[in-house]
Design a protein around this motif. Structure first.
Motif, PDB file in Angstrom:
ATOM      1  N   ALA A   1       0.810  -1.219   0.000  1.00 49.59           N
ATOM      2  CA  ALA A   1       0.000   0.000   0.000  1.00 49.59           C
ATOM      3  C   ALA A   1       0.842   1.268   0.000  1.00 49.59           C
ATOM      4  O   ALA A   1       0.342   2.339  -0.323  1.00 49.59           O
ATOM      5  CB  ALA A   1      -0.933  -0.002   1.218  1.00 49.59           C
TER       6      ALA A   1
ATOM      7  N   THR B   1      -4.336  -0.200  -3.981  1.00 45.47           N
ATOM      8  CA  THR B   1      -4.593   0.129  -2.579  1.00 45.47           C
ATOM      9  C   THR B   1      -4.036   1.505  -2.240  1.00 45.47           C
ATOM     10  O   THR B   1      -2.852   1.766  -2.476  1.00 45.47           O
ATOM     11  CB  THR B   1      -3.939  -0.924  -1.655  1.00 45.47           C
ATOM     12  OG1 THR B   1      -4.365  -2.230  -2.057  1.00 45.47           O
ATOM     13  CG2 THR B   1      -4.328  -0.692  -0.204  1.00 45.47           C
TER      14      THR B   1
ATOM     15  N   GLY C   1      -1.222   3.411  -4.350  1.00 43.53           N
ATOM     16  CA  GLY C   1      -1.606   2.582  -5.479  1.00 43.53           C
ATOM     17  C   GLY C   1      -1.506   3.278  -6.825  1.00 43.53           C
ATOM     18  O   GLY C   1      -2.328   4.137  -7.156  1.00 43.53           O
TER      19      GLY C   1
ATOM     20  N   ILE D   1     -12.119   3.814  -5.842  1.00 39.32           N
ATOM     21  CA  ILE D   1     -12.015   2.906  -4.689  1.00 39.32           C
ATOM     22  C   ILE D   1     -13.371   2.289  -4.377  1.00 39.32           C
ATOM     23  O   ILE D   1     -13.466   1.090  -4.076  1.00 39.32           O
ATOM     24  CB  ILE D   1     -11.447   3.655  -3.470  1.00 39.32           C
ATOM     25  CG1 ILE D   1     -10.000   4.091  -3.750  1.00 39.32           C
ATOM     26  CG2 ILE D   1     -11.502   2.780  -2.223  1.00 39.32           C
ATOM     27  CD1 ILE D   1      -9.412   4.976  -2.686  1.00 39.32           C
TER      28      ILE D   1
ATOM     29  N   TYR E   1     -11.955  -6.174  -4.390  1.00 39.56           N
ATOM     30  CA  TYR E   1     -10.947  -6.449  -3.366  1.00 39.56           C
ATOM     31  C   TYR E   1     -11.220  -7.807  -2.723  1.00 39.56           C
ATOM     32  O   TYR E   1     -10.313  -8.611  -2.500  1.00 39.56           O
ATOM     33  CB  TYR E   1     -10.959  -5.364  -2.283  1.00 39.56           C
ATOM     34  CG  TYR E   1     -10.260  -4.084  -2.638  1.00 39.56           C
ATOM     35  CD1 TYR E   1      -8.953  -4.073  -3.109  1.00 39.56           C
ATOM     36  CD2 TYR E   1     -10.897  -2.862  -2.480  1.00 39.56           C
ATOM     37  CE1 TYR E   1      -8.309  -2.894  -3.433  1.00 39.56           C
ATOM     38  CE2 TYR E   1     -10.261  -1.665  -2.803  1.00 39.56           C
ATOM     39  CZ  TYR E   1      -8.975  -1.685  -3.270  1.00 39.56           C
ATOM     40  OH  TYR E   1      -8.344  -0.506  -3.583  1.00 39.56           O
TER      41      TYR E   1
END
Length: 427
Positions: A327, A370, A374, A392, A399
């Motif tokens: 991340a 992420t 990301g 997201i 995910y």
């Protein structure tokens, strides 16, 4: 004590947003200067050795391969063929999205290239036909992870050079995880769109489907050349990258889709991307030499053995570590920093090197989607002009699918090791 100070310095430099190459190079050079048994000559030698490698030559060639496919319009032909064949299904453009990314993946080898190429084509097409923007961008980001899993996976090349495993074997290792990811993305898309009977494309005559398929067929030749050449033993992966570039260049000339200006931009983009990757590789080579000199792998093994002596628990701990690292750190840098330490420990635990590589690469690829670092998120935001919070939100269901696939390949190592064994890449 010296090792701890180096790691602290690396973390602090990364937190200060210093470029990764410098964050690796500065502590290493300070170590060399302060160690009376080392010298700048050794530092230069170790740094150059990081990129003075025949397998690493495949990296800029495969980057050029993906850029050529994008610049010459081959991605559009793949998308048109997938739309003609799959669009009539309910939610068909979702499956077109996945199939197009799979087709382009055999030429790109990188999630960022896939997201940039496919995002500009797929997201506007899906949104204009009534698909939610968040879903469209989220699926495009998730399907871009197919590219770094299958040949010519650039992360696999970096990992293979770093860990000293076969590039060809590692190429084969990623195919089954890629197929599992495709199945998971299709299942998730079906569940989300199962009640949207309005999301069907108009029927396409079989003659038009045939023309679209024939239009994309030459593009599939690149995958045949790369994979077939490696499997048959005609090419090494590095040689296959050069032949693939030559094939696409000829194809672009036949299509008359690549003029001098576009060719120049393609080469310039390739030089910029390759340069940034190889500078990190060179810096990480010196950093890795320092870690080995300070017995970092042995110390890491001793520390982990105080926590557990079970391979599965070790893999769970590694996955948790990689979730955090992925991340905040670009995958190439994460591989170059962590693999020299973790891969020897995995061998001590009796974990197959190819299985461990598959787990590490897949986990770090999820990190591309992420926040806060990301990179695919920022690429998609720029290409599709979509706010990152929207991307997201669209990624959230996917995910879950990606975590399920990661768990499967973590707990069932045979899924990653049987294909290289069957094809004769391992004894």
């Amino acid at each position: 004590m010296t090792l701890a100070l180096m790691i602290i310095a690396l973390v602090l430099l990364l937190l200060l947003r210093v470029p990764v190459a410098l964050a690796l190079l500065v502590p290493s050079l300070v170590y060399v200067l302060l160690d009376p048994t080392a010298s700048l000559g050794i530092a230069v030698q170790q740094t150059i050795s990081g990129v003075n490698s025949f397998p690493i030559l495949a990296v800029p060639m495969f980057i050029l391969l993906g850029n050529l496919a994008n610049a010459s319009g081959i991605t559009d032909r793949i998308f048109d063929a997938a739309t003609a064949l799959l669009g009539r299904i309910r939610g068909g453009l979702a499956y077109v999205n996945i199939a197009s990314s799979f087709g382009f993946s055999w030429m790109s080898g990188a999630a960022i290239a896939d997201a940039a190429a496919m995002g500009r084509v797929q997201v506007p097409a899906m949104v204009s036909r009534g698909y939610p923007r968040a879903f469209s961008v989220g699926l495009t980001g998730a399907s871009s992870l197919i590219a770094p899993l299958i040949p010519p996976s650039i992360p696999a090349i970096i990992y293979a050079v770093t860990a000293g495993v076969s590039v060809g074997a590692l190429f084969m290792t990623g195919i089954v995880p890629a197929v599992l990811l495709i199945i998971a993305l299709c299942a998730t898309s079906w569940w989300i769109l199962r009640k949207r009977s309005d999301l069907r494309e108009p029927g396409v005559p079989w003659s038009e489907r045939g023309r679209a398929a024939l239009g994309a067929l030459p593009a599939a030749g690149a995958a045949v050349i790369i994979l077939g050449g490696i499997l048959s033993g005609i090419f090494t992966p590095t040689e296959a990258s050069g032949v693939g570039v030559l094939y696409l260049l000829v194809l672009a000339l036949v299509y008359r889709s690549l003029d001098w200006r576009r060719a120049y931009r393609t080469l310039l983009q390739t030089v910029e991307t390759s340069g940034s990757v190889l500078v990190i590789v060179a810096s990480a080579a010196l950093f890795g030499w320092v870690l080995a000199r300070e017995r970092a792998p042995q110390l890491a093994a001793e520390l982990i053995f105080t926590l557990t002596d079970h391979p599965i628990v070790f893999l769970i701990l590694v996955n948790l570590l990689l979730f955090v690292v992925g991340a905040i750190l670009e995958p190439t840098a994460a591989i170059l920093i962590l693999v020299p330490v973790l891969a020897p420990v995995a061998v001590i635990f009796g974990i197959d090197p190819l299985h461990f590589a598959a787990v590490v690469i897949f986990n770090l690829m999820v990190g591309l989607l992420t926040p806060p670092i990301g990179l695919v998120l920022f690429v998609l935001a720029g290409v599709t002009r979509t706010p990152i919070p929207t991307i997201i939100r669209g990624l959230l269901p996917f995910y879950g699918a990606m975590v399920v696939v990661l768990a499967i390949i973590t707990f069932f190592p045979v899924l990653t090791t049987w294909l290289p064994a069957v094809l004769g890449f391992v004894e």
